[in-house]
Design an enzyme around this catalytic site. Sequence first.
Site, PDB file in Angstrom:
ATOM      1  N   SER A 246      40.545  19.150  17.446  1.00 30.31           N
ATOM      2  CA  SER A 246      39.151  19.153  17.795  1.00 30.31           C
ATOM      3  C   SER A 246      38.557  19.513  19.094  1.00 30.31           C
ATOM      4  O   SER A 246      39.061  19.459  19.807  1.00 30.31           O
ATOM      5  CB  SER A 246      38.366  17.827  17.124  1.00 30.31           C
ATOM      6  OG  SER A 246      38.726  16.839  18.366  1.00 30.31           O
ATOM      7  N   GLU A 269      43.755  24.842  21.195  1.00 30.09           N
ATOM      8  CA  GLU A 269      42.917  25.829  20.116  1.00 30.09           C
ATOM      9  C   GLU A 269      41.944  24.646  19.578  1.00 30.09           C
ATOM     10  O   GLU A 269      42.421  23.765  18.952  1.00 30.09           O
ATOM     11  CB  GLU A 269      43.993  26.146  19.281  1.00 30.09           C
ATOM     12  CG  GLU A 269      43.314  26.976  18.003  1.00 30.09           C
ATOM     13  CD  GLU A 269      44.339  27.094  16.850  1.00 30.09           C
ATOM     14  OE1 GLU A 269      43.646  26.601  15.597  1.00 30.09           O
ATOM     15  OE2 GLU A 269      45.330  27.262  16.968  1.00 30.09           O
ATOM     16  N   CYS A 306      42.526  26.549  10.466  1.00 29.41           N
ATOM     17  CA  CYS A 306      41.659  26.850  11.621  1.00 29.41           C
ATOM     18  C   CYS A 306      40.982  28.131  11.601  1.00 29.41           C
ATOM     19  O   CYS A 306      40.052  28.542  12.127  1.00 29.41           O
ATOM     20  CB  CYS A 306      42.658  26.854  12.939  1.00 29.41           C
ATOM     21  SG  CYS A 306      44.121  27.813  12.720  1.00 29.41           S
ATOM     22  N   GLU A 397      31.474  24.391  14.093  1.00 28.11           N
ATOM     23  CA  GLU A 397      32.454  24.427  13.025  1.00 28.11           C
ATOM     24  C   GLU A 397      32.447  23.128  12.039  1.00 28.11           C
ATOM     25  O   GLU A 397      32.156  21.996  12.803  1.00 28.11           O
ATOM     26  CB  GLU A 397      34.031  24.553  13.519  1.00 28.11           C
ATOM     27  CG  GLU A 397      35.033  24.480  12.437  1.00 28.11           C
ATOM     28  CD  GLU A 397      36.296  24.210  13.048  1.00 28.11           C
ATOM     29  OE1 GLU A 397      37.188  24.845  12.372  1.00 28.11           O
ATOM     30  OE2 GLU A 397      36.523  23.435  13.979  1.00 28.11           O
TER      31      GLU A 397
END
Length: 521
Positions: A246, A269, A306, A397
């Site tokens: 996260s 990431e 992702c 997101e």
Amino acid sequence: MTLSITNRLTGQHYINGEWQGEADAFQSFNPVANTQIDWHFASASDEQLAQATKAAEQAFNSYRNKSDSERAAFLSSIAEHIEADKETIIEAAHLETGLPLARLQGETGRTCGQLRLFAQNLVNPIEQLIADMAQPERQPLPKPDTRLGKVALGPVAVFGASNFPLAFSTAGGDTASALAAGCPVIVKGHPAHPATSELVTQAIEKAIKACDMPAGVFSLLQGHTPDLSTGLVEAPEIKAVGFTGSLKVGRILADRCAARPEPIPFYGELGSTNPQFLLPGILAEQAETLAETQVQSMMMGHGQFCTSPGLIVAVKGEALTRYCDRLSQTLAEQAASAMLTPGIAATYQQQTEALLAHPQLTLLSQGKAAEASHHTRPAAVKVDAAGYLADSALQQEVFGPFAIVVECQDAAQMQAVAEQIEGQLTATLHGNESDWAHAHSLVDAIGQRVGRLIFNQMPTGVEVCHSMNHGGPYPASTDSRSTSVGSMAIHRWTRPICYQNMPTALLPEALRDGQSLLKRF
């Protein structure tokens, strides 16, 4: 099978070639049944953390001086031992994540494929090396002989990912690329799949022994507390970090890495909405097909990829109306389901509830009602471009099966959205030949904000190959110059070094005259 897994597990950490620790800190959890599994695990202490990092430091000189062929054999051996135990590993991962067996079988293949890709590249390198030849007669000063090489950074900390228990975890891409580079690895196992992590570590242990590698070349630390994570990235022996997770946690760890007395690279990431830009020509021709493929992609893994497409951008009109109608119909047929962990499910529920109450958003559709309290419903909403651009919260997101359709007034407003979106792992342009003639500025704008620009294909699914880039401008990742997937991932764990006037006998073999990949100037 569950009993055979139970009999295999110690619940301990693997440190410097030994299993240790009291398996009394936390248990595995089955997210589908919403119950704990009777597998118990230890949580690493400060002392055990120090043992692992010091063992990695001690192993570094020995391991980095192993030949490329020796490290390649080690990576191949890990793959072979994972494959030999894949039925047990896959069953454990299935119980701990709820991911389908077929998906986990494919992920196991990808995990072993990544290990073999780096092994192959060590034996048969693909990258050119550079040497500048000496010019002793040059005036007013002679030119020295200089050759550009690379050296491994040192011990690397790798954090397992919740959504990829194999390919992005214990023996996943970060571990494979770091070991290929000559760096010992300490994996902080993800508490969502500790049994999977231990079983994979057992395969790595067999490879260490079979290939006579130093015991400290790999360690697994289990744990479920933030202190273990922060302590690992702050350990002075650690020289780089690989993380998939996260934005919130990644930013905390990245800041800790930067604040160290010796700052170290943090390759994180951190998430992406992976926007889909639907150009007018193809939208008019294929509105229904595009809507169906959108739902198929966003539902893969219940939206827990992702690269899941969570944003759709198009110009308003009859074609977009058709698209939204089919999107709504198809999404309404999708079932609610469990997510990877209760925490992930709770976060999804909180985010979607807040967005569904947002005054600027219109609900397009939700999936079928949840049959259990821990299940989550897919959903899609619509907003006009002006509202989207005015509220940065809409760009965040939502990890799960959720998408926002942004309705633009015209091509200029679509361009404005492209210019203002945050950094992304991927973006896709869907178009036909008539669309491409007018897409140059849009392509240029999107290209500044993504690590991978896709045309007429959904983003879910990342090819492991030489040319892949899996990363992107912040907040998609913390270093947009690197990739976490593909053979170029090895560069994260090395630094350049220039050898000047170095005697041939001391030069790395790859930099000596006559080597096929050495380009001389």
